[in-house]
Design a protein around this motif. Structure first.
Motif, PDB file in Angstrom:
ATOM      1  N   PRO C  55       0.830  -1.209   0.000  1.00  0.00           N
ATOM      2  CA  PRO C  55       0.000   0.000   0.000  1.00  0.00           C
ATOM      3  C   PRO C  55       0.868   1.265   0.000  1.00  0.00           C
ATOM      4  O   PRO C  55       1.975   1.261   0.540  1.00  0.00           O
ATOM      5  N   HIS C  56       0.357   2.326  -0.601  1.00  0.00           N
ATOM      6  CA  HIS C  56       1.094   3.589  -0.727  1.00  0.00           C
ATOM      7  C   HIS C  56       0.944   4.410   0.550  1.00  0.00           C
ATOM      8  O   HIS C  56       0.485   5.547   0.511  1.00  0.00           O
ATOM      9  N   TYR C  57       1.356   3.792   1.654  1.00  0.00           N
ATOM     10  CA  TYR C  57       1.198   4.404   2.962  1.00  0.00           C
ATOM     11  C   TYR C  57       2.565   4.577   3.611  1.00  0.00           C
ATOM     12  O   TYR C  57       3.480   3.805   3.348  1.00  0.00           O
ATOM     13  N   ALA C  58       2.670   5.574   4.511  1.00  0.00           N
ATOM     14  CA  ALA C  58       3.781   5.586   5.457  1.00  0.00           C
ATOM     15  C   ALA C  58       3.217   5.150   6.801  1.00  0.00           C
ATOM     16  O   ALA C  58       2.141   5.607   7.197  1.00  0.00           O
ATOM     17  N   TYR C  59       3.911   4.245   7.451  1.00  0.00           N
ATOM     18  CA  TYR C  59       3.469   3.816   8.777  1.00  0.00           C
ATOM     19  C   TYR C  59       4.144   4.687   9.829  1.00  0.00           C
ATOM     20  O   TYR C  59       5.322   5.027   9.704  1.00  0.00           O
ATOM     21  N   VAL C  60       3.370   5.069  10.839  1.00  0.00           N
ATOM     22  CA  VAL C  60       3.903   5.924  11.895  1.00  0.00           C
ATOM     23  C   VAL C  60       4.132   5.066  13.135  1.00  0.00           C
ATOM     24  O   VAL C  60       3.198   4.482  13.682  1.00  0.00           O
TER      25      VAL C  60
END
Lengths: 251, 251, 251, 251
Positions: C55-60
């Motif tokens: 997925p085109h996400y950044a995980y925090v």
């Protein structure tokens, strides 16, 4: 993967050709207009385009012969100038496919030394009106915006984006030095709309300075109108209080 | 397939440049903030990015001129330092497209010797509140997390993922040695939210140590608020008992 | 396009290594089981995998540090043998992505000379039961089906397909001479299910002949159960006649 | 990315071979018909096709052995001629995948010097009728349309597109000089339809001039009919006035 591919059936003799695009879209306005033009100008097919970005369908022609989904290039010569007309079964099934196919069409445009593109389509209002459908225009060059104004075509400020080939051919074309106009006829959005196709063609032929017989489109438009009138009447008889809303729903 | 492509319109003279990204997303917070910055800093456009991963739309500008969906790079010099601002019509339409475009932007970042990125966006709460929107932050480097704390920005532990360019530029950037901060303004999610954009800009300008006139954002925010107030009032008059729920729905 | 990529952080010293995969899926059963194993075996991370198909996400992360979506390889040595554990944030976002990532993981498997794979996951029943969750098994080799039977694991005849990495690693692995077992714990499908993860781990450790402390999983499972009990009670109080249906819905 | 790939298990000795395709689709009509043929002709498997465009699933066979989604090629010799039968778990998951896989199958067709293709499938009517299902035909060559007429197969003028392998093999095949026929059995669309499969097979065997025992298909069709009869009866008892509508819904 299979690549998109243009197959030339013959080498058309063209002079100062323009391209008119009418592929399936909102209300089938562009497709109906361009196909009417093919018929009235007795335009001749000279190329077919196939692509794995088209739907994975086989189309069945009357008579039971099936074939790949495709776009087709026709041409005709009127008043010493050539008209290339792009029609077809389908547009691409993904954004990347749309870009790829628009690029492919523009390769044909370059090869045929076409300098002007006219793309035809519809814009959905969600309402069915018996008034003459409005036609709005946009262009990829100020000179052609001017031309639109001269012919009384409404320029919609703050219009939404123009989706698919009608928009991409002009916007991608701009980066390749091809100028042109997009004409969009007002349409319900769900109904196949011959009246809007006719309205778009009237503007187009006015700009091009040619005459086209609209008889067939008018006949088909009347047939649709008769169907809508009958449905409206039946609904009114059944549920008079809900008529307005439902009519705007079906058309 | 057509590739994503950055077209340089001019060679900007930059010094210690930072990148500020504000592309369309939740509540249009990032886009509104970045565009306000472009206007107030009288930033100049120097590059455009095109991609087949953008929507297959042509955008129609006021005046009827259409063009491809694109992202744009602007720059301005303030206090002897350069600010590069990335704004645009759209983000990518698929995960692969998002990665590809973030990589492309990071190539520009590298080429311009940019060492710091500030990405701006919104996070949806589904509620409309009249209090000042909160701004939360995240970073790809402990040193910048520290900076966020020094400026009183809330670090949300256990926050959800940050979707799209605002998250990818920093997370992909980290693997290429580019440090930065993401600032997300609280927003309803459906409404275009100038108030949240202002809140994000206030934090950003505080961190950067610059002053920006917020007048225009404030005006636009007030206009939206007046509309919401009127709708609330009308609903209250009609169905007093359902007001709360519906208001949280529309805004 | 950016390619999927495995980054080695260190060169693990392995002996007769097996791979245990537990990525996010139904009820998070596989992920919970594999992460518990990483914790209890104090396994060490030695590689990370990144992919534009994630997925085109950044995980925090807690503390506000963001990073790319990734999968991670850990290893530990127990009883003179090595265990490689694959955990992560996400699986691929498209069928092609799933195949590409499974192929990438199998390259690591080959490079590390791993001959056996154990994939862990859940299968959804749509019901919440207080009985011990059943575990069913499947394998890509008759010899391992036999092993499953010896350990009392139910082989489901006519089971539906096994979706994602748990299925692909074994089915694609078979074509590359890697044998293995898939263990799926019965789960509701919507709830994060520590009890099912524990049931799967109990079967796995029984097969591997190792002992793992289940204390933490048990604690987390009890917490979930307490919440479900409370919700059931509240609902029963409010609408006694609808309880059964709603309970099966929420949990 | 992993490419689609055909793995030959043995080199079949073929003479004047034809291809019969029956992959999963509407009502499973084509798959049921082709699998019945494989059984009755005691056809032997000689090749398997794998593709990252198939679903990212592992299929679990009775006995607990899992394997990749695949298509399979069988062959049998009857009356001195060879029949190649294509069956499988799945079709492609995207338009591009469908084109790629059809192209791959046509490579096998060329390699095996197959000149004629018969594709089998269903067309959905949304209704369940106890009459013998109709079979309609289409072809990619006028000569074969004629053949259809001679065998009393209905040619549907203005039929909708034929989706997936049944349509693409013939339409793409046409561009490679492979002639053939598509036979589609009328079916509800949701139910697995052995009766329609039998109707399609009867037309196919009539055209091919071979005899096939239909006993097993008939048995399975009767079983489905008994279930539908029972459900209809139960519904009629419960809500007599709604029966018609609901029956057309379930079957």
């Amino acid at each position: 993967m299979d690549k998109s591919k243009v197959v030339f059936l013959k080498k058309p003799r063209l002079k100062d050709a323009i391209l008119i695009e009418g592929l399936p879209g909102m209300g089938y306005v562009g497709k109906l207009a361009a196909e009417h033009l093919v018929g009235e100008l007795r335009a001749e097919k000279f190329a077919e385009m196939y692509s794995p970005y088209f739907p994975h369908y086989a189309y069945v022609e009357p008579g039971g012969l099936l074939r790949l989904a495709r776009n087709e290039f026709y041409y005709a010569n009127i008043n010493g100038k050539s008209v290339v007309i792009l029609v077809g079964d389908a547009q691409a099934t993904s954004p990347e496919g749309h870009y790829e196919i628009a690029r492919k069409i523009l390769e044909v445009v370059k090869r045929l030394k076409i300098k002007q593109i006219f793309t035809l389509g519809g814009y959905a209002t969600g309402r069915y009106s018996e008034e003459k459908p409005k036609v709005i225009g946009a262009s990829n060059h100020p000179e052609f915006v001017e031309l639109l104004r001269e012919h009384g075509v409404k320029i919609e400020d703050g219009a939404g984006p123009i989706i698919g080939a009608s928009g991409l051919l002009l916007s991608l074309g701009k980066t390749r030095g091809v100028k042109g106009i997009c004409l969009l006829g007002e349409t319900h959005g769900v109904l196949v709309d011959h009246r809007s196709a006719q309205a778009v063609l009237e503007v187009l032929t006015d700009i091009l300075g040619v005459k086209i017989d609209m008889h067939k489109l008018e006949e088909l438009a009347k047939r649709t109108e008769r169907i809508i009138h009958r449905i409206r009447k039946e609904w009114k008889a059944r549920k008079p209080e809900e008529t307005e809303e439902e009519i705007s729903y079906i058309g």
